[in-house]
Design a protein around this motif. Structure first.
Motif, PDB file in Angstrom:
ATOM      1  N   PHE A 163    -115.936 -53.802  86.905  1.00  0.00           N
ATOM      2  CA  PHE A 163    -116.980 -52.838  87.277  1.00  0.00           C
ATOM      3  C   PHE A 163    -117.639 -53.190  88.607  1.00  0.00           C
ATOM      4  CE2 PHE A 163    -121.433 -51.366  87.038  1.00  0.00           C
ATOM      5  CZ  PHE A 163    -121.182 -50.005  86.990  1.00  0.00           C
ATOM      6  N   ARG A 164    -117.899 -54.452  88.819  1.00  0.00           N
ATOM      7  CA  ARG A 164    -118.616 -54.865  90.024  1.00  0.00           C
ATOM      8  C   ARG A 164    -117.681 -55.280  91.155  1.00  0.00           C
ATOM      9  NH1 ARG A 164    -123.657 -58.537  87.668  1.00  0.00           N
ATOM     10  NH2 ARG A 164    -124.598 -56.896  86.376  1.00  0.00           N
ATOM     11  N   ALA A 165    -116.398 -55.257  90.918  1.00  0.00           N
ATOM     12  CA  ALA A 165    -115.442 -55.697  91.933  1.00  0.00           C
ATOM     13  C   ALA A 165    -115.223 -54.604  92.979  1.00  0.00           C
ATOM     14  CB  ALA A 165    -114.113 -56.063  91.276  1.00  0.00           C
ATOM     15  N   SER A 166    -114.704 -55.009  94.134  1.00  0.00           N
ATOM     16  CA  SER A 166    -114.487 -54.076  95.244  1.00  0.00           C
ATOM     17  C   SER A 166    -113.111 -53.431  95.144  1.00  0.00           C
ATOM     18  CB  SER A 166    -114.630 -54.812  96.576  1.00  0.00           C
ATOM     19  OG  SER A 166    -113.761 -55.942  96.618  1.00  0.00           O
ATOM     20  N   ILE A 167    -112.864 -52.795  94.015  1.00  0.00           N
ATOM     21  CA  ILE A 167    -111.605 -52.076  93.835  1.00  0.00           C
ATOM     22  C   ILE A 167    -111.633 -50.823  94.707  1.00  0.00           C
ATOM     23  CG2 ILE A 167    -110.146 -50.896  92.145  1.00  0.00           C
ATOM     24  CD1 ILE A 167    -111.273 -52.689  90.025  1.00  0.00           C
ATOM     25  N   PRO A 168    -110.506 -50.417  95.283  1.00  0.00           N
ATOM     26  CA  PRO A 168    -110.487 -49.205  96.119  1.00  0.00           C
ATOM     27  C   PRO A 168    -111.002 -47.990  95.364  1.00  0.00           C
ATOM     28  CG  PRO A 168    -108.447 -50.432  96.378  1.00  0.00           C
ATOM     29  CD  PRO A 168    -109.207 -51.096  95.279  1.00  0.00           C
ATOM     30  N   SER A 169    -111.518 -47.029  96.098  1.00  0.00           N
ATOM     31  CA  SER A 169    -112.026 -45.795  95.499  1.00  0.00           C
ATOM     32  C   SER A 169    -110.886 -44.990  94.896  1.00  0.00           C
ATOM     33  CB  SER A 169    -112.757 -44.958  96.555  1.00  0.00           C
ATOM     34  OG  SER A 169    -113.809 -45.688  97.142  1.00  0.00           O
ATOM     35  N   GLY A 170    -111.229 -44.058  94.028  1.00  0.00           N
ATOM     36  CA  GLY A 170    -110.225 -43.209  93.400  1.00  0.00           C
ATOM     37  C   GLY A 170    -110.639 -42.840  91.993  1.00  0.00           C
ATOM     38  N   ILE A 171    -109.791 -42.100  91.308  1.00  0.00           N
ATOM     39  CA  ILE A 171    -110.055 -41.687  89.931  1.00  0.00           C
ATOM     40  C   ILE A 171    -108.850 -42.018  89.063  1.00  0.00           C
ATOM     41  CG2 ILE A 171    -111.673 -39.863  90.566  1.00  0.00           C
ATOM     42  CD1 ILE A 171    -109.413 -37.854  90.252  1.00  0.00           C
TER      43      ILE A 171
END
Length: 551
Positions: free
Chosen positions: A99-107
């Motif tokens: 949840f707090r990680a810098s995962i790339p945006s998207g759905i």
């Protein structure tokens, strides 16, 4: 009471459970209030005791009427009610864990299927397609999605793609969907990883070296090309994709198995191979009668035929000559001499060679002819180059030499541009072996990673007029060393036979442009499914050139 009546009552009560709150109270009374009794006596014994007592005593009039069906209906409905919640939980669980990680945006899209159907929607292979265009414009060149039932990071970025390819088996690993394993086989070089892949890749490089070192290397290839083109003499329309496949299949069968196009075994393999290819691009569910199921069976038939050819070759050479087989005339001798591969791995390798040499090369040839038909200037310069090569040969020299091939500089530009525009391989499947951070983006361990080559090939910031077929752009650029050009993949898993594919295409184009004019009959273009094909097999109106033939 008749069985039909009991069944009717059962379904009626099941339906009523959705609307009668009292039934839910009854269910809770049965399943929850007596929980202590279950725990005291043990789950199975306690449940039986409760069930027997409740059935004897009765619980409201309704329980007296229906007994077991009501209870089972309650349990079933509870499970059905919880199922969507369970699916949703596991679908979005990877996001909660990071949840707090810098995962790339998207759905993540819909549960289970995610955005897979949209991602695989067919589109022209010389375009990104609506899915990538939308997601790149909204989320950037690196974004997250849920594809192939797995949380995924999609990369349309040149630098990240190179980072993924160069860190194979270190940070990333090949990870194709299970249905691909089912159709290619568990020993296929395309799906295996680690030391097994290294052994098979070294074998593939041996095939390339053995093939190129043969004195008859170009002669065999050119003879087959002439044979195919000679069959056009009385035709006004040809379906080029089919003709290209005839050529490439005959070449690879000759190189790997030593079979000529006229031998019965060649026809048998081709028949099964066509069934195999139809299933390879079909919906991957094994249901009897479907293309996928037929393809799995076709692979088994091809394997049986290949094994029989290998056994015949062993008998021909004899046990005492096993050590001398590596000096044989073609690759099958080298393959049979190896002791570090199992029989299944040898057969699977032959199938991989047939697949790569047949499908990829034939699509490349079709791409080149398709784009040349749309670029008269490029076609004219290509024809001029081959006329000059022919004019330099002595009158008694009927076939091309390696020196002739080295002079086909503009031909190489045409082939490279066809690869860039056509995008035979749109993307590859990888997964992260550990948490990887690249330029501020986190790729969690276990997530699928899809480096999209077509997005880099068609990136207007990397290529001037990226959507235009322009072979002259390659006159001042490196070819396979160029990081923005990866038509055959990259890193340790780059296609070992890419040079053979380019030679075959160049040889066929040499005789095609010297002996025929052509124009496309009707509308057709390469479509990515994601595997590329021409819906109409690229129909061409052909006309023999009235001049001295190069045949």
């Amino acid at each position: 009471m008749l069985p039909q009546s009991r069944l009717a009552i059962y379904f009626t009560i099941t339906f009523s459970l959705l609307w009668t709150p009292q039934i839910w109270i009854f269910c809770l009374d049965w399943c929850i209030i007596d929980l202590k009794e279950c725990l005291k006596s043990g789950w199975w014994r306690g449940f039986n005791a409760i069930f027997a007592r409740k059935l004897i005593e009765g619980h409201w009039n309704m329980r007296m009427m229906v007994g077991v069906p009501v209870f089972l209906s309650c349990v079933l409905l509870l499970l059905l009610a919880l199922l969507p919640l369970v699916v949703l939980f596991f679908h979005f669980l990877p996001l909660f864990l990071n949840f707090r990680a810098s995962i790339p945006s998207g759905i993540f899209g819909w549960p289970l299927v995610g955005e897979t159907l949209s991602f695989l929607t067919p589109h022209a292979s010389n375009s990104l397609g609506a899915f990538l265009e939308h997601h790149v414009s909204r989320y950037g060149k690196v974004f997250k999605a849920h594809l192939f039932c797995t949380p995924t990071v999609v990369s349309c970025d040149q630098e990240l793609n190179q980072f993924i390819l160069q860190n194979e088996e270190k940070l990333f690993q090949c990870s194709y969907p299970k249905p691909i394993h089912g159709i290619l086989g568990k020993s296929s070089m395309i799906v295996v990883v680690g030391d097994t892949h290294k052994r098979l890749r070294n074998l593939a490089l041996t095939l390339v070296t053995t093939t190129k070192s043969k004195p008859s290397y170009l002669y065999d290839m050119e003879s087959i090309a002439i044979h195919v083109l000679n069959s056009w003499k009385d035709k006004s329309i040809v379906f080029f994709c089919e003709e290209a496949k005839k050529f490439t299949f005959s070449v690879i069968v000759k190189q790997v198995l030593g079979l000529s196009p006229d031998e019965p075994q060649t026809s048998k393999i081709l028949e099964d191979f066509l069934t195999f290819m139809k299933g390879f691009i079909s919906f991957p569910f094994y249901i009897p009668g479907t293309s996928y199921a037929k393809a799995v069976k076709a692979r088994a038939k091809i394997s049986f035929t290949v094994k029989s050819i290998m056994e015949a070759r062993r008998r021909k050479h004899g046990e005492d000559s096993a050590k001398q087989q590596q000096k044989g005339d073609h690759f099958l001798d080298v393959l049979l001499s190896l002791t570090n591969l199992s029989e299944d791995e040898k057969v699977s390798f032959v199938l991989d060679s047939l697949f790569g040499g047949y499908e990829t090369t034939s699509v490349l040839m079709s791409m080149a002819v398709f784009f040349l038909g749309q670029s008269p200037l490029a076609l004219q310069q290509l024809k001029q180059e081959h006329e000059e090569i022919k004019a330099k040969r002595n009158k008694d020299e009927y076939y091309l030499s390696l020196e002739d091939y080295k002079q086909m500089e503009f031909t190489q530009n045409v082939i490279n541009e066809a690869l860039r525009c056509g995008n035979i391989v749109k993307f590859v499947h990888r997964k992260a072996l550990k948490d990887v951070t690249f330029q501020g983006h986190l790729i969690p361990a276990g997530w699928k990673v899809l480096p999209v080559f077509s997005a880099v090939h068609l990136d207007s910031s990397l290529h001037d007029n990226a959507l235009e077929f322009h072979p002259w752009r390659w006159e001042k650029q490196g070819q396979m060393t160029c990081k923005k050009f990866t038509p055959f993949g990259g890193g340790p898993r780059i296609c070992p036979g890419f040079e053979l594919a380019k030679v075959e295409t160049a040889v066929f184009l040499h005789h095609l442009v010297l002996n025929f004019r052509w124009k496309q009959e009707g509308e057709d273009c390469p479509i990515a499914h994601p595997y590329v094909e021409f819906p109409r097999a690229l129909p061409l109106e052909i006309e023999p050139i009235p001049m001295e033939s190069s045949f």
